[in-house]
Design a protein around this motif. Structure first.
Motif, PDB file in Angstrom:
ATOM      1  N   CYS A  82       0.838  -1.198   0.000  1.00  0.00           N
ATOM      2  CA  CYS A  82       0.000   0.000   0.000  1.00  0.00           C
ATOM      3  C   CYS A  82       0.878   1.256   0.000  1.00  0.00           C
ATOM      4  O   CYS A  82       0.660   2.179  -0.796  1.00  0.00           O
ATOM      5  CB  CYS A  82      -0.935  -0.023   1.201  1.00  0.00           C
ATOM      6  N   ARG A  83       1.878   1.297   0.882  1.00  0.00           N
ATOM      7  CA  ARG A  83       2.785   2.463   0.926  1.00  0.00           C
ATOM      8  C   ARG A  83       3.520   2.644  -0.396  1.00  0.00           C
ATOM      9  O   ARG A  83       3.664   3.764  -0.897  1.00  0.00           O
ATOM     10  CB  ARG A  83       3.797   2.293   2.061  1.00  0.00           C
ATOM     11  N   THR A  84       3.982   1.531  -0.975  1.00  0.00           N
ATOM     12  CA  THR A  84       4.717   1.580  -2.242  1.00  0.00           C
ATOM     13  C   THR A  84       3.839   2.164  -3.346  1.00  0.00           C
ATOM     14  O   THR A  84       4.258   3.056  -4.087  1.00  0.00           O
ATOM     15  CB  THR A  84       5.196   0.166  -2.638  1.00  0.00           C
ATOM     16  N   VAL A  85       2.601   1.658  -3.445  1.00  0.00           N
ATOM     17  CA  VAL A  85       1.680   2.141  -4.481  1.00  0.00           C
ATOM     18  C   VAL A  85       1.350   3.611  -4.250  1.00  0.00           C
ATOM     19  O   VAL A  85       1.338   4.416  -5.185  1.00  0.00           O
ATOM     20  CB  VAL A  85       0.405   1.262  -4.518  1.00  0.00           C
ATOM     21  N   ARG A  86       1.087   4.002  -3.003  1.00  0.00           N
ATOM     22  CA  ARG A  86       0.761   5.400  -2.687  1.00  0.00           C
ATOM     23  C   ARG A  86       1.903   6.355  -3.043  1.00  0.00           C
ATOM     24  O   ARG A  86       1.663   7.509  -3.351  1.00  0.00           O
ATOM     25  CB  ARG A  86       0.453   5.556  -1.204  1.00  0.00           C
ATOM     26  N   ASN A  87       3.140   5.890  -2.978  1.00  0.00           N
ATOM     27  CA  ASN A  87       4.285   6.742  -3.299  1.00  0.00           C
ATOM     28  C   ASN A  87       4.486   6.946  -4.793  1.00  0.00           C
ATOM     29  O   ASN A  87       5.301   7.778  -5.190  1.00  0.00           O
ATOM     30  CB  ASN A  87       5.566   6.174  -2.670  1.00  0.00           C
ATOM     31  N   LEU A  88       3.757   6.214  -5.623  1.00  0.00           N
ATOM     32  CA  LEU A  88       3.824   6.403  -7.074  1.00  0.00           C
ATOM     33  C   LEU A  88       2.803   7.479  -7.442  1.00  0.00           C
ATOM     34  O   LEU A  88       1.612   7.313  -7.176  1.00  0.00           O
ATOM     35  CB  LEU A  88       3.523   5.092  -7.808  1.00  0.00           C
ATOM     36  N   PRO A  89       3.261   8.589  -8.025  1.00  0.00           N
ATOM     37  CA  PRO A  89       2.356   9.727  -8.271  1.00  0.00           C
ATOM     38  C   PRO A  89       1.058   9.364  -8.990  1.00  0.00           C
ATOM     39  O   PRO A  89       0.003   9.885  -8.633  1.00  0.00           O
ATOM     40  CB  PRO A  89       3.202  10.683  -9.110  1.00  0.00           C
ATOM     41  N   ARG A  90       1.093   8.457  -9.944  1.00  0.00           N
ATOM     42  CA  ARG A  90      -0.136   8.168 -10.701  1.00  0.00           C
ATOM     43  C   ARG A  90      -1.168   7.406  -9.875  1.00  0.00           C
ATOM     44  O   ARG A  90      -2.324   7.288 -10.278  1.00  0.00           O
ATOM     45  CB  ARG A  90       0.174   7.461 -12.011  1.00  0.00           C
ATOM     46  N   PHE A  91      -0.759   6.885  -8.707  1.00  0.00           N
ATOM     47  CA  PHE A  91      -1.694   6.133  -7.863  1.00  0.00           C
ATOM     48  C   PHE A  91      -2.028   6.850  -6.566  1.00  0.00           C
ATOM     49  O   PHE A  91      -2.578   6.262  -5.646  1.00  0.00           O
ATOM     50  CB  PHE A  91      -1.121   4.743  -7.557  1.00  0.00           C
ATOM     51  N   LYS A  92      -1.723   8.131  -6.501  1.00  0.00           N
ATOM     52  CA  LYS A  92      -1.961   8.917  -5.286  1.00  0.00           C
ATOM     53  C   LYS A  92      -3.433   8.883  -4.871  1.00  0.00           C
ATOM     54  O   LYS A  92      -3.750   8.906  -3.693  1.00  0.00           O
ATOM     55  CB  LYS A  92      -1.491  10.351  -5.530  1.00  0.00           C
ATOM     56  N   HIS A  93      -4.345   8.831  -5.839  1.00  0.00           N
ATOM     57  CA  HIS A  93      -5.780   8.875  -5.541  1.00  0.00           C
ATOM     58  C   HIS A  93      -6.491   7.550  -5.812  1.00  0.00           C
ATOM     59  O   HIS A  93      -7.716   7.495  -5.753  1.00  0.00           O
ATOM     60  CB  HIS A  93      -6.447  10.003  -6.327  1.00  0.00           C
ATOM     61  N   LEU A  94      -5.734   6.492  -6.090  1.00  0.00           N
ATOM     62  CA  LEU A  94      -6.324   5.180  -6.343  1.00  0.00           C
ATOM     63  C   LEU A  94      -6.966   4.649  -5.062  1.00  0.00           C
ATOM     64  O   LEU A  94      -6.315   4.608  -4.020  1.00  0.00           O
ATOM     65  CB  LEU A  94      -5.225   4.204  -6.807  1.00  0.00           C
ATOM     66  N   PRO A  95      -8.243   4.235  -5.125  1.00  0.00           N
ATOM     67  CA  PRO A  95      -8.846   3.616  -3.938  1.00  0.00           C
ATOM     68  C   PRO A  95      -8.142   2.290  -3.615  1.00  0.00           C
ATOM     69  O   PRO A  95      -8.000   1.438  -4.486  1.00  0.00           O
ATOM     70  CB  PRO A  95     -10.306   3.383  -4.349  1.00  0.00           C
ATOM     71  N   ILE A  96      -7.682   2.153  -2.373  1.00  0.00           N
ATOM     72  CA  ILE A  96      -7.029   0.927  -1.913  1.00  0.00           C
ATOM     73  C   ILE A  96      -7.775   0.448  -0.676  1.00  0.00           C
ATOM     74  O   ILE A  96      -7.890   1.187   0.303  1.00  0.00           O
ATOM     75  CB  ILE A  96      -5.544   1.171  -1.570  1.00  0.00           C
ATOM     76  N   VAL A  97      -8.287  -0.770  -0.752  1.00  0.00           N
ATOM     77  CA  VAL A  97      -9.044  -1.342   0.372  1.00  0.00           C
ATOM     78  C   VAL A  97      -8.308  -2.571   0.886  1.00  0.00           C
ATOM     79  O   VAL A  97      -7.993  -3.481   0.127  1.00  0.00           O
ATOM     80  CB  VAL A  97     -10.471  -1.741  -0.071  1.00  0.00           C
ATOM     81  N   MET A  98      -8.043  -2.583   2.175  1.00  0.00           N
ATOM     82  CA  MET A  98      -7.478  -3.759   2.811  1.00  0.00           C
ATOM     83  C   MET A  98      -8.607  -4.760   3.028  1.00  0.00           C
ATOM     84  O   MET A  98      -9.663  -4.396   3.556  1.00  0.00           O
ATOM     85  CB  MET A  98      -6.841  -3.412   4.156  1.00  0.00           C
ATOM     86  N   VAL A  99      -8.406  -5.987   2.586  1.00  0.00           N
ATOM     87  CA  VAL A  99      -9.372  -7.064   2.795  1.00  0.00           C
ATOM     88  C   VAL A  99      -8.599  -8.154   3.523  1.00  0.00           C
ATOM     89  O   VAL A  99      -7.785  -8.850   2.928  1.00  0.00           O
ATOM     90  CB  VAL A  99      -9.947  -7.583   1.461  1.00  0.00           C
ATOM     91  N   THR A 100      -8.820  -8.258   4.826  1.00  0.00           N
ATOM     92  CA  THR A 100      -7.929  -9.049   5.662  1.00  0.00           C
ATOM     93  C   THR A 100      -8.658  -9.706   6.823  1.00  0.00           C
ATOM     94  O   THR A 100      -9.735  -9.244   7.215  1.00  0.00           O
ATOM     95  CB  THR A 100      -6.798  -8.145   6.204  1.00  0.00           C
ATOM     96  N   SER A 101      -8.064 -10.747   7.356  1.00  0.00           N
ATOM     97  CA  SER A 101      -8.632 -11.378   8.559  1.00  0.00           C
ATOM     98  C   SER A 101      -8.133 -10.687   9.827  1.00  0.00           C
ATOM     99  O   SER A 101      -8.624 -10.943  10.913  1.00  0.00           O
ATOM    100  CB  SER A 101      -8.275 -12.868   8.597  1.00  0.00           C
TER     101      SER A 101
END
Length: 132
Positions: free
Chosen positions: A70-89
């Motif tokens: 998640c941190r890696t993707v958020r640090n890429l400028p083109r994914f700054k606003h991409l919705p990221i949902v954690m789906v976890t136990s």
């Protein structure tokens, strides 16, 4: 694809559990194009090659976990606003807080009811216009 069918929005689900992947795909497949990856390296390859509208991440994965991805993707400028949902136990307040700090837009605990997953997707994505 026929000209009167709108293209489906693309979702990438990253989870090392085949059962979880199948449940997510089955829940979303009729409304979204669902891509699957079972590790962070494959996920990064997919998002560099495909246009995705939502990223679903498990936290507990071998190698790079969901928080780090998640941190890696958020640090890429083109994914700054991409919705990221954690789906976890993992369901502690500390996990939820770490997910928020990593840049997650949402948090769902497994097992995730299909209707709940669809509702979250509906809130994150505006529907594509129907074309007739």
């Amino acid at each position: 694809m026929s000209p009167c069918v709108a293209p489906k929005q693309t979702v990438l689900s990253v989870d090392d559990s085949l059962i979880s992947q199948q449940l997510i795909k089955r829940a979303l497949d009729n409304r979204y194009r669902v891509l699957l990856a079972d590790n962070a390296v494959d996920a990064l390859t997919v998002i560099s090659q495909e246009s995705i509208e939502v990223l679903l991440l498990d936290i507990s994965m071998p190698g790079i976990d969901g928080f780090e991805l998640c941190r890696t993707v958020r640090n890429l400028p083109r994914f700054k606003h991409l919705p990221i949902v954690m789906v976890t136990s993992r369901d502690t307040e500390a996990d939820r807080q770490e997910a928020r700090m990593a840049g997650a837009s949402g948090y769902l605990t497994k097992p995730c009811e299909p209707e709940r997953l669809k509702a979250v997707m509906g809130r994150l994505l505006s529907p594509l216009p129907e074309t007739n």
